[in-house]
Scaffold this motif. Structure first.
Motif, PDB file in Angstrom:
ATOM      1  N   SER A   1       0.842  -1.200   0.000  1.00 15.37           N
ATOM      2  CA  SER A   1       0.000   0.000   0.000  1.00 15.37           C
ATOM      3  C   SER A   1       0.873   1.243   0.000  1.00 15.37           C
ATOM      4  N   ASP A   2       1.930   1.218   0.796  1.00 12.76           N
ATOM      5  CA  ASP A   2       2.850   2.346   0.810  1.00 12.76           C
ATOM      6  C   ASP A   2       3.455   2.553  -0.570  1.00 12.76           C
ATOM      7  N   TYR A   3       3.822   1.451  -1.168  1.00 16.19           N
ATOM      8  CA  TYR A   3       4.474   1.539  -2.486  1.00 16.19           C
ATOM      9  C   TYR A   3       3.516   2.144  -3.517  1.00 16.19           C
ATOM     10  N   VAL A   4       2.275   1.715  -3.462  1.00 14.44           N
ATOM     11  CA  VAL A   4       1.312   2.207  -4.449  1.00 14.44           C
ATOM     12  C   VAL A   4       1.118   3.714  -4.309  1.00 14.44           C
ATOM     13  N   LYS A   5       1.198   4.193  -3.071  1.00 15.71           N
ATOM     14  CA  LYS A   5       0.998   5.636  -2.864  1.00 15.71           C
ATOM     15  C   LYS A   5       2.268   6.431  -3.184  1.00 15.71           C
ATOM     16  N   ASP A   6       3.398   5.795  -3.019  1.00 13.35           N
ATOM     17  CA  ASP A   6       4.691   6.440  -3.242  1.00 13.35           C
ATOM     18  C   ASP A   6       4.864   6.718  -4.732  1.00 13.35           C
TER      19      ASP A   6
ATOM     20  N   ASN B   1       0.021 -17.670   4.399  1.00 11.98           N
ATOM     21  CA  ASN B   1      -1.076 -17.537   3.433  1.00 11.98           C
ATOM     22  C   ASN B   1      -0.768 -16.445   2.398  1.00 11.98           C
ATOM     23  N   LEU B   2       0.458 -16.485   1.879  1.00  8.91           N
ATOM     24  CA  LEU B   2       0.956 -15.403   1.026  1.00  8.91           C
ATOM     25  C   LEU B   2       0.131 -15.231  -0.253  1.00  8.91           C
ATOM     26  N   MET B   3      -0.221 -16.375  -0.842  1.00  3.35           N
ATOM     27  CA  MET B   3      -0.944 -16.299  -2.117  1.00  3.35           C
ATOM     28  C   MET B   3      -2.219 -15.490  -1.966  1.00  3.35           C
ATOM     29  N   THR B   4      -3.004 -15.847  -0.932  1.00  6.09           N
ATOM     30  CA  THR B   4      -4.252 -15.126  -0.696  1.00  6.09           C
ATOM     31  C   THR B   4      -3.969 -13.655  -0.394  1.00  6.09           C
ATOM     32  N   THR B   5      -2.940 -13.410   0.411  1.00  6.37           N
ATOM     33  CA  THR B   5      -2.617 -12.022   0.757  1.00  6.37           C
ATOM     34  C   THR B   5      -2.334 -11.194  -0.486  1.00  6.37           C
ATOM     35  N   ILE B   6      -1.510 -11.742  -1.367  1.00  5.83           N
ATOM     36  CA  ILE B   6      -1.149 -10.975  -2.568  1.00  5.83           C
ATOM     37  C   ILE B   6      -2.397 -10.664  -3.385  1.00  5.83           C
ATOM     38  N   ILE B   7      -3.203 -11.715  -3.616  1.00  7.11           N
ATOM     39  CA  ILE B   7      -4.358 -11.517  -4.498  1.00  7.11           C
ATOM     40  C   ILE B   7      -5.347 -10.537  -3.863  1.00  7.11           C
ATOM     41  N   GLN B   8      -5.569 -10.699  -2.565  1.00  7.50           N
ATOM     42  CA  GLN B   8      -6.528  -9.797  -1.924  1.00  7.50           C
ATOM     43  C   GLN B   8      -6.028  -8.360  -1.902  1.00  7.50           C
ATOM     44  N   THR B   9      -4.742  -8.191  -1.641  1.00  9.93           N
ATOM     45  CA  THR B   9      -4.186  -6.837  -1.663  1.00  9.93           C
ATOM     46  C   THR B   9      -4.404  -6.216  -3.036  1.00  9.93           C
ATOM     47  N   PHE B  10      -4.167  -7.030  -4.039  1.00 13.13           N
ATOM     48  CA  PHE B  10      -4.344  -6.541  -5.410  1.00 13.13           C
ATOM     49  C   PHE B  10      -5.791  -6.111  -5.648  1.00 13.13           C
ATOM     50  N   VAL B  11      -6.732  -7.003  -5.302  1.00 17.97           N
ATOM     51  CA  VAL B  11      -8.145  -6.695  -5.551  1.00 17.97           C
ATOM     52  C   VAL B  11      -8.561  -5.457  -4.752  1.00 17.97           C
ATOM     53  N   ASP B  12      -8.059  -5.367  -3.532  1.00 19.34           N
ATOM     54  CA  ASP B  12      -8.419  -4.214  -2.693  1.00 19.34           C
ATOM     55  C   ASP B  12      -8.022  -2.883  -3.314  1.00 19.34           C
ATOM     56  N   HIS B  13      -6.936  -2.916  -4.089  1.00 18.82           N
ATOM     57  CA  HIS B  13      -6.469  -1.656  -4.637  1.00 18.82           C
ATOM     58  C   HIS B  13      -7.219  -1.234  -5.889  1.00 18.82           C
TER      59      HIS B  13
ATOM     60  N   GLN C   1      -5.017   9.736 -11.457  1.00 19.43           N
ATOM     61  CA  GLN C   1      -4.445   9.158 -10.251  1.00 19.43           C
ATOM     62  C   GLN C   1      -4.759   7.670 -10.144  1.00 19.43           C
ATOM     63  N   GLN C   2      -5.988   7.325 -10.519  1.00 18.95           N
ATOM     64  CA  GLN C   2      -6.333   5.907 -10.485  1.00 18.95           C
ATOM     65  C   GLN C   2      -5.522   5.113 -11.503  1.00 18.95           C
ATOM     66  N   ALA C   3      -5.321   5.735 -12.655  1.00 16.61           N
ATOM     67  CA  ALA C   3      -4.534   5.060 -13.691  1.00 16.61           C
ATOM     68  C   ALA C   3      -3.115   4.827 -13.197  1.00 16.61           C
ATOM     69  N   PHE C   4      -2.592   5.821 -12.510  1.00 14.64           N
ATOM     70  CA  PHE C   4      -1.248   5.711 -11.946  1.00 14.64           C
ATOM     71  C   PHE C   4      -1.184   4.569 -10.930  1.00 14.64           C
ATOM     72  N   LYS C   5      -2.185   4.526 -10.092  1.00 12.41           N
ATOM     73  CA  LYS C   5      -2.257   3.488  -9.077  1.00 12.41           C
ATOM     74  C   LYS C   5      -2.355   2.110  -9.739  1.00 12.41           C
ATOM     75  N   PHE C   6      -3.160   2.053 -10.793  1.00  7.57           N
ATOM     76  CA  PHE C   6      -3.340   0.793 -11.505  1.00  7.57           C
ATOM     77  C   PHE C   6      -2.012   0.292 -12.058  1.00  7.57           C
ATOM     78  N   ARG C   7      -1.230   1.249 -12.578  1.00  5.48           N
ATOM     79  CA  ARG C   7       0.075   0.841 -13.102  1.00  5.48           C
ATOM     80  C   ARG C   7       0.955   0.276 -11.993  1.00  5.48           C
TER      81      ARG C   7
ATOM     82  N   LEU D   1       2.189  -6.286  -8.162  1.00  8.29           N
ATOM     83  CA  LEU D   1       1.742  -7.385  -7.319  1.00  8.29           C
ATOM     84  C   LEU D   1       1.558  -8.662  -8.126  1.00  8.29           C
ATOM     85  N   ILE D   2       1.123  -8.496  -9.369  1.00  6.37           N
ATOM     86  CA  ILE D   2       0.969  -9.682 -10.216  1.00  6.37           C
ATOM     87  C   ILE D   2       2.330 -10.330 -10.419  1.00  6.37           C
TER      88      ILE D   2
END
Ligand code: ZN
Ligand code: ZN
Ligand code: ZN
Ligand code: ZN
Ligand code: ZN
Ligand code: ZN
Ligand code: ZN
Length: 1751
Positions: free
Chosen positions: A401-406, A436-448, A466-472, A477-478
């Motif tokens: 999350s920090d990275y996405v905002k940075d 449970n890393l796999m679930t964490t990664i996927i959920q973090t991704f979906v949450d964003h 801004q959303q486009a930037f965040k999407f990039r 995470l993928i």
């Protein structure tokens, strides 16, 4: 500058101030205290501000010294308990070096991965490890590092084989399990732990400290001044230019300082830009903020107290120190890990956690330092790597999350370390099960990705920036998910199953958000207003493609997981469908006696989406189930009964229908976004998880349905049901001709529908659908690519889908299906299909586009015809279906399909009026063929199948309703003879023949007697023969037709080339006439051919006559002095190709005197031509038109052309060769041969007198009016010398004009000055260009090992001849007095003339230039002479004189003999050897001290002979072109006899020294004069700069065989201007070997008022404006010419497949191809670089727009 103002007030810390300080004592004190932490902090609080940040840092070394003395010193003493150097050495001894290499990569350093052995592509080796590993013999891949990351050598999990290089191979003796701490004493461990925890804590405190004006407890400075820094931080929003501009304003610095600030901010993340009191800094801050806040958020600036900055500086230093100190000891490293990961007693964050969690708040430089420390500590210790990975996974969501905002790039984020842990299979497995890393990664991704539509699907439509930037950013995470999945488990534990399935479910949630996203609705009426956003959705799909595939592979590796996943996927799909049913009413379809219920839905009217990842995942899993056969063994485990086949196929079918309708043009109004989506749907990057899976889903659904029902639903979705269901569907024409467009549309839809049926039945190359392996799948892909045409390796790679490891699997199969053909000097290696594989060709291969299909069809038919085979392309024999899909074959023989086929055949009975199409019929015939092939296969297989599948029976039955419609077979028999079906005849025949064969087989098997299948009846053979004959005739006629057509088109296409040929022919004829006339007229001379002197060959009137054709008006014209001028297009350029001294400083063009060329040939002027001739007036008109056009164009838009009109450049109207002037063509001058001519001595006398007379005359004119007595006295001009004579100019007005044009152009380009036809240097430049061009061609012929004459192409021949003749005429365009002056000065260098001063010494003169200038300037003198002395005699005397001078020059510069040669007394040349010895000794006597002693005559003679050869050869060329004398045959060959032939041709004795001995009394004084010139002794004594003869040809620098050596070399290259920074685009000059920092701000310089990059600047000093470079990172050759021209050229490095890798994208090993390198060298040597650039720019206009000058 601000810093400078305050500089003087700063108290500068000096080492001497701290002389009394003792590190040892301090450490001893520390050992005593109770609270070490407090004590050390006090120490730091006291000293750090005394060392660091006392203003602008002018002396970093001083800081380092002090820090070592005052800070690190005591720490090290304390830690070791003794002298640190001793203690650390001890530690190092007991160190067990890590088996991991861990070398951290620099930017641009080469990295190697093994495609055979690496666990995944992220596993890489450094160059050193690679060279010592087994992988260098494997299929490896080479890339350049982007910086960061480290060498994986020694990591057993990273490599399937050969994990260690030789250096890191573990000793068998030691057990790696041993705890490294065992070697350390208890006290040592304690002390280390104390120091490490205090220092690490300190560093963490300081780096994460956010207050600007305060310090953490215990660090407050004892004294606090009002000293602040204005600190500027980096962001990715503002550009370099903005920052530079703002800084200049804010802190009042120069541009250069601003650039330096900006560079540092960009590199380190922050930089103080001002130092002073608070007010002073605050003011700068407000200016910066104000200036940058207008459009965007302002630049971040802080005013920080100097003590804060000081402690932060030392914190970084301290981390570096820790990294340094643990390097020597694995034990210390482990203690540091321990300290770093130690959690507080109440579970407080460890120091490592604190750093990670503050990552995004730190500046770049701080992040880099602590990331490095992590890499060299935590990640190098197997035990702590695991613990760190767990902490990393626990913090994962927060970090991301920090990275996405940075806004920093990922390489500067701690999240980038994921690759180091997640790619380790054991760690990844552990993190999945325990964290449970796999679930964490996927959920973090979906949450964003929160932006959803009403159904909860992703919506990218109205994304803000801004959303486009965040999407990039969130896409990274993928990447993490990919790392986790990249190695598949070999064993499954129950926990792993549970956690994987949990992750899988989370993944399904993600896919559910994609199912049906971005739906489209067909636009009718008007065009859509705005192209809808589609790229984001496809980006997501593309990024997930490999993840989806890997998920399936994980599932496939465990049956239980597979079944569970299948169930979950099915229920997800059911869930998706529940939201879709609105407005879909059920209807019943009836056709051919079958009926089925479906829903009413029209793709063309309702919403449809191309995104169906859930359906497609299910399709994939279904095929896997089928493959593992779990479906048959445990059917009870599967929810097969829950499947509703119509539901399964519904959405994939809609998607395929959408594609068909787009093809049919029904969606035109929906714009390009839809076209693009359809394109990607089929594209190789997406199709595996899109189009391919839709097909599989259709196959799965159809296999579970009644084939009639399936087809009816298909027809209905294609909106074609009404056409085929009506009773009289066989009479389409007349019933449905309402609207032509609609009929056309429906035709296309029918074609697409038939193609779909072909694919559903025929596509069996997916494992699980058909009985194949992945091997067969790739093989078939490749075969079909190669059926289109032979392809290069990289083309094939691009056409094949890559897996997550970027592998296509192609290498395994390629040799089975293709033959490799090596490339030549151009082009690339090609794979060609093995002929035996052509039988697998399927015209309806599912991955062909329509264009591919027609190309392949054409190619395959052509090959068949060439082989004399029937050109029919029947369907290939397919593999068998897997049982689960087995029922699909029944589609072929079901009633609905046969009804459709029958209808189309019936339509085809009549010529098409639009109611049927050729492709439609072709598909129908193909389907019939498939049925027959299937039946044949069944017949040869088991008998049971043979009975159940009886296609021939079905097609023999007449149709049912209404009345007596004929059977399909009957229709075919009729169609066979239809004249309008010529193209389909071979296929119809093939079908009928196959039907007959099958019937025979069936009868035979029925009667149980093995019959002769080839038994034809008599009648049949006769008919066949007849047919064959007809066919042969038709074929011949066709071939003839084709040939004529080909000829015609060839003629049209190459009209211009044709002209060129004609043109060349005429020149050849011309040559032929000269040579024949030569044979017929031996009367002019004696039997030997001579080109110079009174005895030379002379042209008769017929030989002089020359007729040429103007390329512009096509008129013929004789070349005459008084005729219309004819000109050759020419290109004059400066050259350093032959330079022996690239360091000579550039001269001042306005003052430079070019009369004497220095023998180092450092700058020359080269003239070249394409050899195309025009009238001068035709050319002028053409050039004016070009100019006018260019002016108009420039007014409209400022685009550059490949040529610079303002500089006189144009393209040759015929061949588009770059030219910048024209050379006039001149006839041979008519000369007569008088018998009596003066000998050399007499001639020199006469000339000297003539010169004296000239001097006198000049003095007279200079001193006009003044009485000058002595001038008239002894200066009687010799007889016949008329000073006042004004010779008649023999040339016509246009020729005179052209003489001036070319002369001025040569002068302008050669000297880089403004044109000035009056300048005295004009003729000199022309003579120089003539000499230089001849010399360069002479070198080229030697280098190419070609004979001196007869091997030059026409164009060079023409160019040289017109250039020399021009040279001899150009004096007529200049003032006579000027030319006389030149001649006098030239001659004075050899024959002393008291009136001329400052003559150069003979070692500073290039003698060939001297010869040419003398000979070409002499006519100006000669024309005043009427005594009958011939010009020929003068030429010969000049030649002799210069030749002697050159011999002297050679002897003076000869190298002392090294070894006594055996040929010492060869005998044959004894006379020459003696004479040369004699001459040499004479020279020594003149120059006693300067010349070394040589006793070997053989050696000297050898020096003379080899040294003078280039000169003689050049002279022969020169006189040949000047006087037109034919050449003796010996000079048309290379090798023996050349010397004698040359001497003869040049009228020289074969021992040229004779020239000297025959005229001793004349030459001896001259010789003495030459030697006594002070320059000679000077030059001989400073032997470094001495040019020796023969001058060797220059060549491009040697390149290493292996490209990675170059990459390595470039990676250690640093920018010469910005102090140790890595260069972004290191570029190698291939001419001199200099490495440059190209394309970068730092190395821009100013050149003639423009900012230019390092390369452009270099070309001006190294190549006179022309440059040849190798861009090392790009593996690309760069040609530059001037400031505006350039092009890229294929590099001389090839991979094993004979291809270059420009941009280093593929990473195959590259090796030097000598042939290609030689080709580049040749382009350079023949001065064709500029021409090459011109051609490249003409061919590719985008090259024109590139900003070459900044490279
Ligand atoms: Zn290494
Ligand atoms: Zn190694
Ligand atoms: Zn390997
Ligand atoms: Zn013309
Ligand atoms: Zn041309
Ligand atoms: Zn640079
Ligand atoms: Zn260079």
């Amino acid at each position: 500058m601000a810093a400078a103002e305050t500089d003087s007030e700063v108290p500068c810390a000096r080492c001497s101030d701290f002389l009394n300080f003792s590190a040892k004592d301090t450490a001893a004190k520390w050992l005593e205290v109770d609270n070490l932490h407090k004590e050390v902090y006090q120490h730091l609080a006291c000293f750090v501000p005394k060392i660091y940040c006392l203003g602008p840092n002018l002396n970093p070394q001083n800081e380092d010294l002090l820090a070592q003395l005052l800070l690190q010193g005591p720490l090290e003493w304390y830690l070791c308990g003794e002298e640190p150097t001793v203690g650390l050495a001890k530690l190092e001894q007991s160190n067990q070096p890590s088996q991991l290499c861990g070398h951290v990569f620099k930017v641009g350093e080469p990295t190697y991965s093994c495609r055979d052995c690496a666990a995944d592509p992220t596993c890489v080796l450094c160059m050193q490890c690679f060279l010592g590993s087994v992988h260098k013999e494997h299929r490896y891949r080479m890339t350049t590092s982007g910086g960061g990351g480290f060498c994986d050598c020694g990591d057993t999990e990273a490599w399937k084989k050969g994990p260690y290089c030789q250096k890191h191979e573990p000793n068998i003796g030691d057990s790696s399990q041993k705890d490294p701490l065992a070697n350390l004493s208890e006290q040592m461990i304690d002390r280390t732990r104390n120091v490490f925890s205090i220092i690490l804590k300190y560093a963490v405190d300081m780096l994460t400290w956010e207050k600007e004006n305060e310090l953490p407890e215990g660090l407050e400075p004892p004294a606090r001044g009002d000293t602040y820094y204005c600190m500027l931080f980096n962001d990715e929003v503002h550009t370099y230019e903005q920052v530079i501009y703002t800084l200049q304003k804010a802190v009042n610095c120069t541009q250069k300082e601003a650039v330096s600030f900006a560079t540092t901010v960009d590199r380190d993340g922050r930089k103080s830009v001002r130092f002073g009191d608070f007010q002073f800094c605050e003011q700068a801050k407000s200016v910066i903020v104000r200036n940058t806040s207008r459009q965007t958020k302002p630049l971040r600036v802080q005013v920080m107290h100097s003590s804060v900055v000081a402690h932060q500086c030392f914190a970084l230093k301290a981390l570096n120190w820790l990294g340094q100190i643990i390097r020597s000891s694995d034990a210390l490293r482990r203690i540091l890990c321990l300290v770093g990961l130690h959690q507080g007693p109440n579970g407080e964050n460890s120091l490592v956690d604190t750093l990670m969690l503050c990552d995004s708040k730190m500046w770049k430089g701080a992040r880099n330092v602590y990331h490095q420390l992590f890499m060299s500590s935590l990640l190098m210790d197997p035990k702590y790597k695991k613990l760190f990975a767990i902490q990393f996974a626990k913090n994962y969501e927060r970090l991301q999350s920090d990275y996405v905002k940075d806004d920093h790039d990922r390489e500067f984020s701690v999240t980038d370390l994921s690759v180091q842990m997640f790619t380790v299979p054991s760690l990844a497995r552990m993190l999945i099960t325990e964290e449970n890393l796999m679930t964490t990664i996927i959920q973090t991704f979906v949450d964003h990705l929160r932006h959803r539509d009403l159904q909860g699907r992703f919506q990218f439509e109205r994304y803000t920036a801004q959303q486009a930037f965040k999407f990039r950013r969130v896409q990274s995470l993928i990447g993490d998910l990919k790392y986790v999945l990249i190695s598949r488990p070999t064993e499954w534990s129950n926990e792993l199953r549970d956690k994987f399935l949990e992750g899988f479910e989370a993944f399904l949630e993600l896919l559910k958000c994609m199912q049906g996203m971005d739906p489209v609705v067909r636009q009718v009426g008007q065009h859509i207003e705005m192209e809808p956003e589609w790229e984001a959705a496809f980006t997501l799909q593309m990024k997930l493609t490999h993840i989806i595939s890997m998920m399936q592979e994980w599932c496939a590796s465990d049956e239980r997981v597979l079944i569970e996943a299948y169930k979950k996927c099915l229920s997800a799909l059911t869930h998706c469908h529940s939201g879709f049913t609105d407005g879909e009413q059920p209807i019943t379809l009836t056709m051919c006696g079958h009926s089925v219920d479906t829903i009413r839905y029209c793709v063309s009217q309702e919403k449809v989406s191309i995104h169906l990842p859930v359906s497609r995942l299910l399709a994939g899993l279904h095929a896997l189930l089928s493959k593992t056969e779990v479906a048959y063994r445990f059917p009870e485990l599967l929810p097969l009964s829950e499947l509703s086949p119509p539901m399964l196929i519904e959405h994939p079918l809609r998607c395929l229908v959408l594609c068909a309708q787009v093809h049919a043009g029904m969606w035109r109004r929906n714009g390009f976004s839809l076209v693009n989506q359809i394109y990607y749907y089929h594209n190789v990057k997406c199709r595996v998880e899109m189009f391919d899976k839709d097909l599989v889903m259709l196959q799965a659904g159809a296999s579970m349905m009644d084939p009639n029902h399936f087809l009816m639903i298909v027809l209905s979705r294609f909106e074609l049901f009404h056409i085929f269901s009506s009773a009289d569907c066989r009479k389409r024409y007349g019933r449905e001709n309402i609207n032509k467009d609609v009929v056309q549309q429906n035709n296309t839809l029918i074609e697409e529908m038939l193609h779909l049926v072909i694919m559903v039945v025929g596509e069996r190359y997916i494992a699980g659908v058909g009985q194949v392996e992945s091997y067969d799948e790739i093989k078939r892909e490749i075969i079909h690519q190669l059926c289109i045409r032979p392809m290069a390796h990289s083309e094939l790679v691009k056409a094949l889908p890559e897996n997550e490891n970027k592998e296509t699997g192609m290498e395994r199969v390629i040799d089975h299906v293709a033959l490799f053909k090596k490339p030549g000097v151009t082009g690339r290696g090609l794979y060609k299909l093995r002929p035996e594989c052509a039988k697998m060709f399927n015209l309806y291969f599912n991955h062909y586009s329509r264009a591919d299909q027609s190309k392949a069809e054409e190619a395959q038919r052509k090959i068949k015809r060439q082989n004399g085979e029937d050109s029919v392309l029947p369907p290939p024999v397919p593999p068998h279906f897997c049982p689960l899909f087995g029922s699909l074959v029944n589609i072929l023989q079901c009633d609905v399909l046969l009804g459709i086929l029958g209808a189309v055949l019936q339509w085809a009975m009549e010529p098409s009026g639009g109611h049927w199409s050729e492709s439609m019929l072709q598909r129908v015939l193909h389907l019939l063929g498939m049925g027959l092939v299937e039946e044949q296969q069944h017949l040869t297989g088991s008998t049971e199948d043979g009975i159940s599948f009886n296609f021939t029976l079905k097609i023999s039955r007449p149709g049912e309703a209404p009345g007596n419609t004929p059977s399909i077979l009957a229709l075919l028999e009729t169609l066979q003879n239809a004249p309008h079906l010529e193209v389909h005849k071979d296929m119809i025949r093939w079908i009928l023949k196959t039907v007959a064969n099958i019937k025979t087989t069936r009868e035979c098997t029925a009667s149980a007697s093995p019959a002769d299948s080839s038994g034809h009846s008599q009648e049949e053979t006769v008919r066949d023969k007849d047919k064959a004959e007809r066919k042969r005739k038709a074929e011949m006629a066709r071939l003839r037709r084709e040939k004529i057509m080909a000829q015609m088109s060839e003629m049209q296409r190459h009209f211009i080339n044709e002209n060129k040929d004609l043109f060349q022919q005429s020149l050849e004829e011309l040559d032929a006439t000269t040579s024949t006339s030569l044979e017929h007229s031996p009367s002019t001379c004696d039997s030997t051919l001579v080109c110079v002197g009174p005895r030379r060959w002379r042209a008769g009137a017929s030989d002089r006559r020359q007729v040429v054709t103007c390329i512009l008006c096509q008129e013929e014209q004789e070349i005459r002095a008084d005729g219309k001028a004819m000109v050759l297009a020419a290109f004059v350029q400066r050259s350093t190709v032959m330079s022996k001294n690239r360091k000579r400083p550039p001269y001042n063009p306005d003052k430079y005197d070019p009369l004497f060329m220095h023998p180092d040939l450092s700058f020359g002027t080269h003239t070249g031509s394409c050899g195309h001739i025009m009238h001068s007036h035709c050319w002028q008109r053409y050039f004016e038109a070009v100019q006018a056009k260019e002016q108009r164009r420039q007014q409209r838009l400022r685009v550059h052309t490949s040529y610079d009109v303002e500089n006189g450049e144009f393209l040759c109207p015929l061949c588009e060769c770059l030219s910048n002037t024209v050379i006039p063509l001149l006839p041979l001058t008519k000369t007569t041969c008088s018998t009596e001519q003066p000998d050399q001595r007499q001639w020199i006398n006469i000339i000297s007198q003539q010169i004296k007379a000239l001097h006198a005359a000049r003095k007279k004119t200079n001193a006009e009016g003044v009485d000058d007595a002595d001038s008239a006295e002894d200066c009687h001009p010799p007889d016949g010398f008329r000073l006042d004579h004004t010779p008649k100019n023999p040339y016509s007005g246009t020729i005179k004009e052209m003489l001036t044009t070319f002369g001025t152009a040569t002068y302008k380009v050669g000297l880089k000055v403004h044109p000035n036809e009056q300048d005295a240097r004009v003729p000199i430049m022309c003579w120089g260009s003539c000499a230089y061009t001849i010399q360069s061609i002479e070198r080229l012929l030697v280098d190419e090992e070609k004979p001196l004459f007869g091997s030059l192409p026409c164009r060079q021949n023409d160019c040289l001849s017109s250039l020399t003749r021009f040279g001899s005429a150009c004096w007529t365009a200049s003032s006579q007095a000027v030319v006389h002056g030149h001649f006098i000065r030239l001659l004075a260098a050899l024959v002393p003339d008291s009136q001329v001063e400052n003559t150069p010494c003979i070692l500073d003169i290039d003698m060939f230039h001297m010869l040419v200038s003398l000979v070409l300037s002499y006519p100006a003198l000669h024309c005043l002479d009427s005594s009958g002395m011939s010009e020929d005699a003068a030429q010969l005397h000049l030649l002799h004189l210069v030749t002697i001078a050159h011999i002297v020059q050679i002897l003076l510069t000869s190298i002392p003999e090294e070894v006594r040669m055996e040929q010492e007394s060869g005998g044959a040349e004894r006379e020459e050897e003696e004479s040369v010895c004699l001459l040499y000794n004479t020279l020594r006597s003149h120059l006693s001290s300067g010349l070394h002693e040589v006793t070997s005559g053989w050696h000297l003679w050898h020096c003379v002979k080899t040294g003078i050869l280039p000169y003689l050869r050049a002279a022969a060329l020169f006189f040949h072109y000047l006087n037109g004398a034919p050449v003796p045959p010996e000079l048309h060959a290379v090798g023996v006899g050349e010397w004698e032939a040359l001497c003869g041709y040049l009228c020289l004795p074969s021992n040229p020294l004779q020239l000297y001995y025959n005229n001793l009394e004349l030459l001896e004084p001259l010789l003495q004069g030459w030697c006594s010139h002070p320059g000679v002794l000077q030059a001989l004594q400073s032997s470094t700069a001495l040019i020796r003869f023969p001058r060797e040809s220059n060549h491009l620098i040697e390149l290493p065989e292996d490209y990675s050596a170059l990459i390595n070399q470039a990676s250690s290259f640093t920018c010469p201007k910005s102090g140790g920074d890595k260069s972004r685009a290191p570029t190698l000059c291939l001419v001199c070997g200099a490495m440059l920092c190209s394309q970068s701000y730092c190395c821009q310089t100013e050149l003639e008022g423009d900012d230019v990059g390092a390369c452009t600047a270099h070309t001006f000093s190294c190549g006179a404006g022309v440059g040849i470079f190798l861009r090392v990172r790009e593996s690309q050759v760069l040609f530059l010419a001037g400031k505006t021209k350039g092009c890229f050229y294929a590099p001389p490095y090839l991979d094993d497949y004979g291809e270059t890798d420009q941009g280093l994208r593929r990473g195959n090993p590259l090796h030097l191809c000598q042939e290609r390198y030689r080709k580049i060298q040749k382009l350079w040597r023949q001065h064709s670089i500029t021409e090459e650039i011109g051609h490249a720019q003409e061919a590719n206009q985008t090259l024109v727009g590139i900003d070459w000058q900044h490279l």
